[in-house]
Design an enzyme around this catalytic site. Structure first.
Site, mmCIF file in Angstrom:
data_model
loop_
_atom_site.group_PDB
_atom_site.id
_atom_site.type_symbol
_atom_site.label_atom_id
_atom_site.label_comp_id
_atom_site.label_asym_id
_atom_site.label_seq_id
_atom_site.Cartn_x
_atom_site.Cartn_y
_atom_site.Cartn_z
ATOM 1 N N LYS A 24 0.838 -1.271 0.066
ATOM 2 C CA LYS A 24 -0.129 -0.064 -0.077
ATOM 3 C C LYS A 24 0.905 1.156 0.002
ATOM 4 O O LYS A 24 1.934 1.124 0.374
ATOM 5 C CB LYS A 24 -1.070 0.126 1.366
ATOM 6 C CG LYS A 24 -0.302 -0.028 2.535
ATOM 7 C CD LYS A 24 0.110 1.506 3.266
ATOM 8 C CE LYS A 24 1.115 1.150 4.473
ATOM 9 N NZ LYS A 24 1.889 2.291 4.834
ATOM 10 N N ALA A 108 10.400 -2.866 5.584
ATOM 11 C CA ALA A 108 10.573 -1.614 6.619
ATOM 12 C C ALA A 108 10.709 -0.496 5.696
ATOM 13 O O ALA A 108 11.531 0.560 6.124
ATOM 14 C CB ALA A 108 11.807 -1.809 7.612
ATOM 15 N N ALA A 109 9.791 -0.102 4.713
ATOM 16 C CA ALA A 109 10.194 0.658 3.764
ATOM 17 C C ALA A 109 8.658 1.748 3.912
ATOM 18 O O ALA A 109 8.771 2.564 2.865
ATOM 19 C CB ALA A 109 10.117 -0.092 2.429
ATOM 20 N N GLY A 110 7.867 1.543 4.258
ATOM 21 C CA GLY A 110 6.587 2.154 4.499
ATOM 22 C C GLY A 110 5.486 1.715 3.387
ATOM 23 O O GLY A 110 4.385 2.612 3.390
ATOM 24 N N GLY A 112 3.949 -1.390 4.093
ATOM 25 C CA GLY A 112 3.294 -2.430 4.508
ATOM 26 C C GLY A 112 3.267 -3.748 4.172
ATOM 27 O O GLY A 112 2.599 -4.522 4.231
ATOM 28 N N GLY A 113 4.631 -4.093 3.994
ATOM 29 C CA GLY A 113 4.971 -5.288 3.319
ATOM 30 C C GLY A 113 4.805 -6.427 4.629
ATOM 31 O O GLY A 113 4.214 -7.355 4.143
ATOM 32 N N GLY A 114 5.182 -6.378 5.705
ATOM 33 C CA GLY A 114 4.913 -7.260 6.746
ATOM 34 C C GLY A 114 3.356 -7.272 7.123
ATOM 35 O O GLY A 114 3.137 -8.427 7.260
ATOM 36 N N SER A 115 2.630 -6.187 7.047
ATOM 37 C CA SER A 115 1.484 -6.179 7.409
ATOM 38 C C SER A 115 0.645 -7.067 6.269
ATOM 39 O O SER A 115 -0.414 -7.576 6.603
ATOM 40 C CB SER A 115 0.831 -4.774 7.511
ATOM 41 O OG SER A 115 1.564 -4.088 8.535
ATOM 42 N N ASP A 148 -1.786 -1.581 10.498
ATOM 43 C CA ASP A 148 -2.051 -1.612 9.275
ATOM 44 C C ASP A 148 -2.471 -2.861 8.595
ATOM 45 O O ASP A 148 -3.369 -2.908 7.507
ATOM 46 C CB ASP A 148 -0.790 -1.386 8.373
ATOM 47 C CG ASP A 148 -0.234 -0.186 8.262
ATOM 48 O OD1 ASP A 148 -0.814 0.751 8.760
ATOM 49 O OD2 ASP A 148 0.873 0.183 7.786
HETATM 50 O O1 C5P Z 1 0.738 -0.840 14.480
HETATM 51 P P1 C5P Z 1 2.139 -1.061 14.456
HETATM 52 O O2 C5P Z 1 2.603 -2.091 15.325
HETATM 53 O O3 C5P Z 1 2.622 -1.196 13.108
HETATM 54 O O4 C5P Z 1 2.802 0.471 14.967
HETATM 55 C C1 C5P Z 1 4.248 0.131 15.267
HETATM 56 C C2 C5P Z 1 4.462 1.480 16.185
HETATM 57 O O5 C5P Z 1 4.113 2.856 15.646
HETATM 58 C C3 C5P Z 1 3.729 1.484 17.293
HETATM 59 O O6 C5P Z 1 4.164 0.685 18.142
HETATM 60 C C4 C5P Z 1 3.636 2.836 17.748
HETATM 61 O O7 C5P Z 1 4.757 3.468 18.582
HETATM 62 C C5 C5P Z 1 3.638 3.534 16.505
HETATM 63 N N1 C5P Z 1 2.414 3.963 16.407
HETATM 64 C C6 C5P Z 1 1.807 5.170 16.808
HETATM 65 N N2 C5P Z 1 0.413 5.397 16.171
HETATM 66 C C7 C5P Z 1 -0.297 4.659 15.103
HETATM 67 C C8 C5P Z 1 0.408 3.444 14.859
HETATM 68 C C9 C5P Z 1 1.610 3.567 15.158
HETATM 69 O O8 C5P Z 1 2.285 5.524 17.341
HETATM 70 N N3 C5P Z 1 -1.439 4.998 14.918
#
Ligand code: C5P
Length: 342
Positions: A24, A108-110, A112-115, A148
Site C-alpha cells: 500500500k 521496513a519501507a513504509g 506495509g510489506g509485513g502487514s 495496518d
Molecule cells: O501498528 P504497528 O505495530 O505497526 O505500529 C508500530 C509502532 O508505531 C507502534 O508501536 C507505535 O509506537 C507507533 N504508532 C503510533 N500510532 C499509530 C500507529 C503506530 O504511534 N497510529
C-alpha cells in the site's frame, strides 16, 4: 539467501493455498494528536498497489516459515508467522501450516510489506483450516498484529482513523504511480517517537483526498498528497528529498513519502507515463516500480490444491470452498490462475 527451492515437501492429501499480498501507499497521512494509549490518532488514506509478495500455505502438523530474503527474520518474530500463531491460538486449531514467503515488497519501507503478509496468512488460514471466521472477527485479530493489518484484509482504498485501524472504504479510480525505495530501513516506532505537536493537523486533507479519489483525476490526487510523518523522517534521511526531487524532475505530477518511509512515490498521468518516469530515474541504488492502484482486494488467492488436484479461484468458488472475506461488499477481482508448485 533462502530460495523457493526450499519449499517444504508436501505429504499425502494436505491442502495448499497460493496467495499474493499487495503493498500500500498512504496518499495522505495526518497525525491528529497523541492518544492516552501511547499511539497517535491518525487520519490517513491508504491505497493498495500492484506490487505484491507471494505466499504458499501448506497444511502441516506444525508451524514453519521459509523466506527468500536475508533481511527479514524467518523466526518467531516474523509477522507472517506471528499471524499464524495468533490465529491458531484464538481459533484453538490443533494443526499447523508451513509458510513459504517470496518477498518482493521492500522491507521496513513504509509500504506495509509485513502487514500484508500477516493479512494474507490470516485470510489464507481462515480457508485452509476451514474456520469460516467473518471478516470483522479476522480484522479484530489483525489489529493485535499491527494497525495496518486490517486494511490489507480489504484492500482497495480506505480512509483510516483512530490508530489507522478503523476503516471506511473509499471508491477510487485507478491511478498510476512510481515507487522509489532507497536501501534504507525505517522503524515505524522510532519515526512516531520523533513526532511533535507542530506536526499535528486536523484531518481535512485526508477527507479531501477521499473525495478526490472518486474522480480518477491524477492531477488532483497529485496536488493533494500529504504525509505528516515526513517532517519526522526527512531530517534523518536526506535521500528522501533527493528521491522526491528526482521524481518531479522526471515528470511526476506530485510526490510524497509513504507511511513511515523511506519509500516515496510519484503520481503519473497514465501507466505508460509511470514507466517513462521510472526509466528516467537512474540512480543505481534506488529500486523503482511503475505500479497501478488496486480497486479490489490486496490479498488474492492464486491457486488451491487439494488431494493432488489444482483448482483456480473461480472453480473453487463454484464448488463453494471459498467465502468472500467481507461478504459481497468487496468482490474479488479476476486473478491469474497458475499451476501450483509440486
Ligand atoms: O501498528 P504497528 O505495530 O505497526 O505500529 C508500530 C509502532 O508505531 C507502534 O508501536 C507505535 O509506537 C507507533 N504508532 C503510533 N500510532 C499509530 C500507529 C503506530 O504511534 N497510529
Amino acid at each position: 539467501m533462502l530460495g523457493l527451492a526450499a519449499l517444504p515437501k508436501r505429504s499425502g492429501s494436505r491442502r495448499r493455498l497460493a496467495l499474493s499480498a499487495a503493498a500500500k501507499v498512504n496518499l495522505v497521512l495526518e497525525i491528529l494528536g497523541k492518544r492516552a494509549d501511547g499511539y497517535h490518532e491518525l487520519a490517513t488514506v491508504m491505497q493498495a498497489v500492484d506490487l505484491s509478495d507471494r505466499l504458499i500455505l501448506d497444511e502441516a502438523p506444525d508451524l514453519g516459515l521459509v523466506v527468500n530474503s536475508d533481511v527479514i527474520p524467518g523466526d518467531a518474530t516474523n509477522l507472517a508467522l506471528r499471524a499464524a500463531v495468533a490465529l491458531r491460538e484464538a481459533a484453538r486449531v490443533n494443526g499447523g501450516v508451513h509458510i513459504t514467503l517470496d518477498k518482493r515488497i521492500p522491507v521496513a519501507a513504509g509500504l506495509g510489506g509485513g502487514s500484508t503478509d500477516a493479512a494474507a496468512v490470516l485470510f489464507g488460514l481462515n480457508r485452509l483450516w476451514r474456520l469460516r471466521w467473518p471478516g470483522a472477527r479476522l480484522a479484530e485479530l489483525a489489529t493485535k498484529l499491527g494497525m495496518d493489518v486490517p486494511f490489507f484484509l480489504r484492500g482497495g482504498a480506505a480512509l483510516g482513523t483512530a490508530r489507522g485501524e478503523v476503516l471506511k472504504p473509499v471508491p477510487a479510480g485507478a491511478v498510476a504511480l512510481v515507487l522509489v525505495s532507497p536501501p534504507i530501513e525505517s522503524s515505524t516506532a522510532a519515526v512516531y517517537g520523533r513526532v511533535t505537536p507542530s506536526m499535528y493537523t486536523d484531518g481535512a486533507r485526508a477527507r479531501t483526498m477521499a473525495g478526490i479519489l472518486r474522480t480518477r483525476q491524477a492531477a488532483r490526487v497529485a496536488a493533494s498528497l500529504y504525509n505528516g510523518l515526513e517532517a519526522a523522517v526527512a531530517p534523518l534521511h536526506p535521500e528522501i528529498a533527493r528521491m522526491k526531487a528526482a521524481l518531479l524532475a522526471a515528470g511526476a505530477l506530485g510526490v510524497a513519502m509513504s507511511g513511515s518511509g523511506p519509500t516515496v512515490f510519484g503520481v503519473a498521468r497514465s501507466f505508460e507515463h509511470a514507466r517513462q518516469i521510472r526509466a528516467r530515474l537512474t540512480r543505481a541504488s534506488w529500486r523503482c516500480w511503475a505500479v497501478r492502484t488496486l480497486g479490489g482486494p490486496a490479498v488474492r488467492v492464486r491457486t488451491i490444491e487439494s488431494m493432488g488436484r489444482t483448482m483456480g479461484r473461480g472453480q473453487a468458488a463454484r464448488r463453494g470452498t471459498l467465502d468472500p472475506v467481507f461478504g459481497g461488499s468487496n468482490p474479488p477481482a479476476p486473478t491469474t490462475i497458475r499451476r501450483g508448485r509440486r
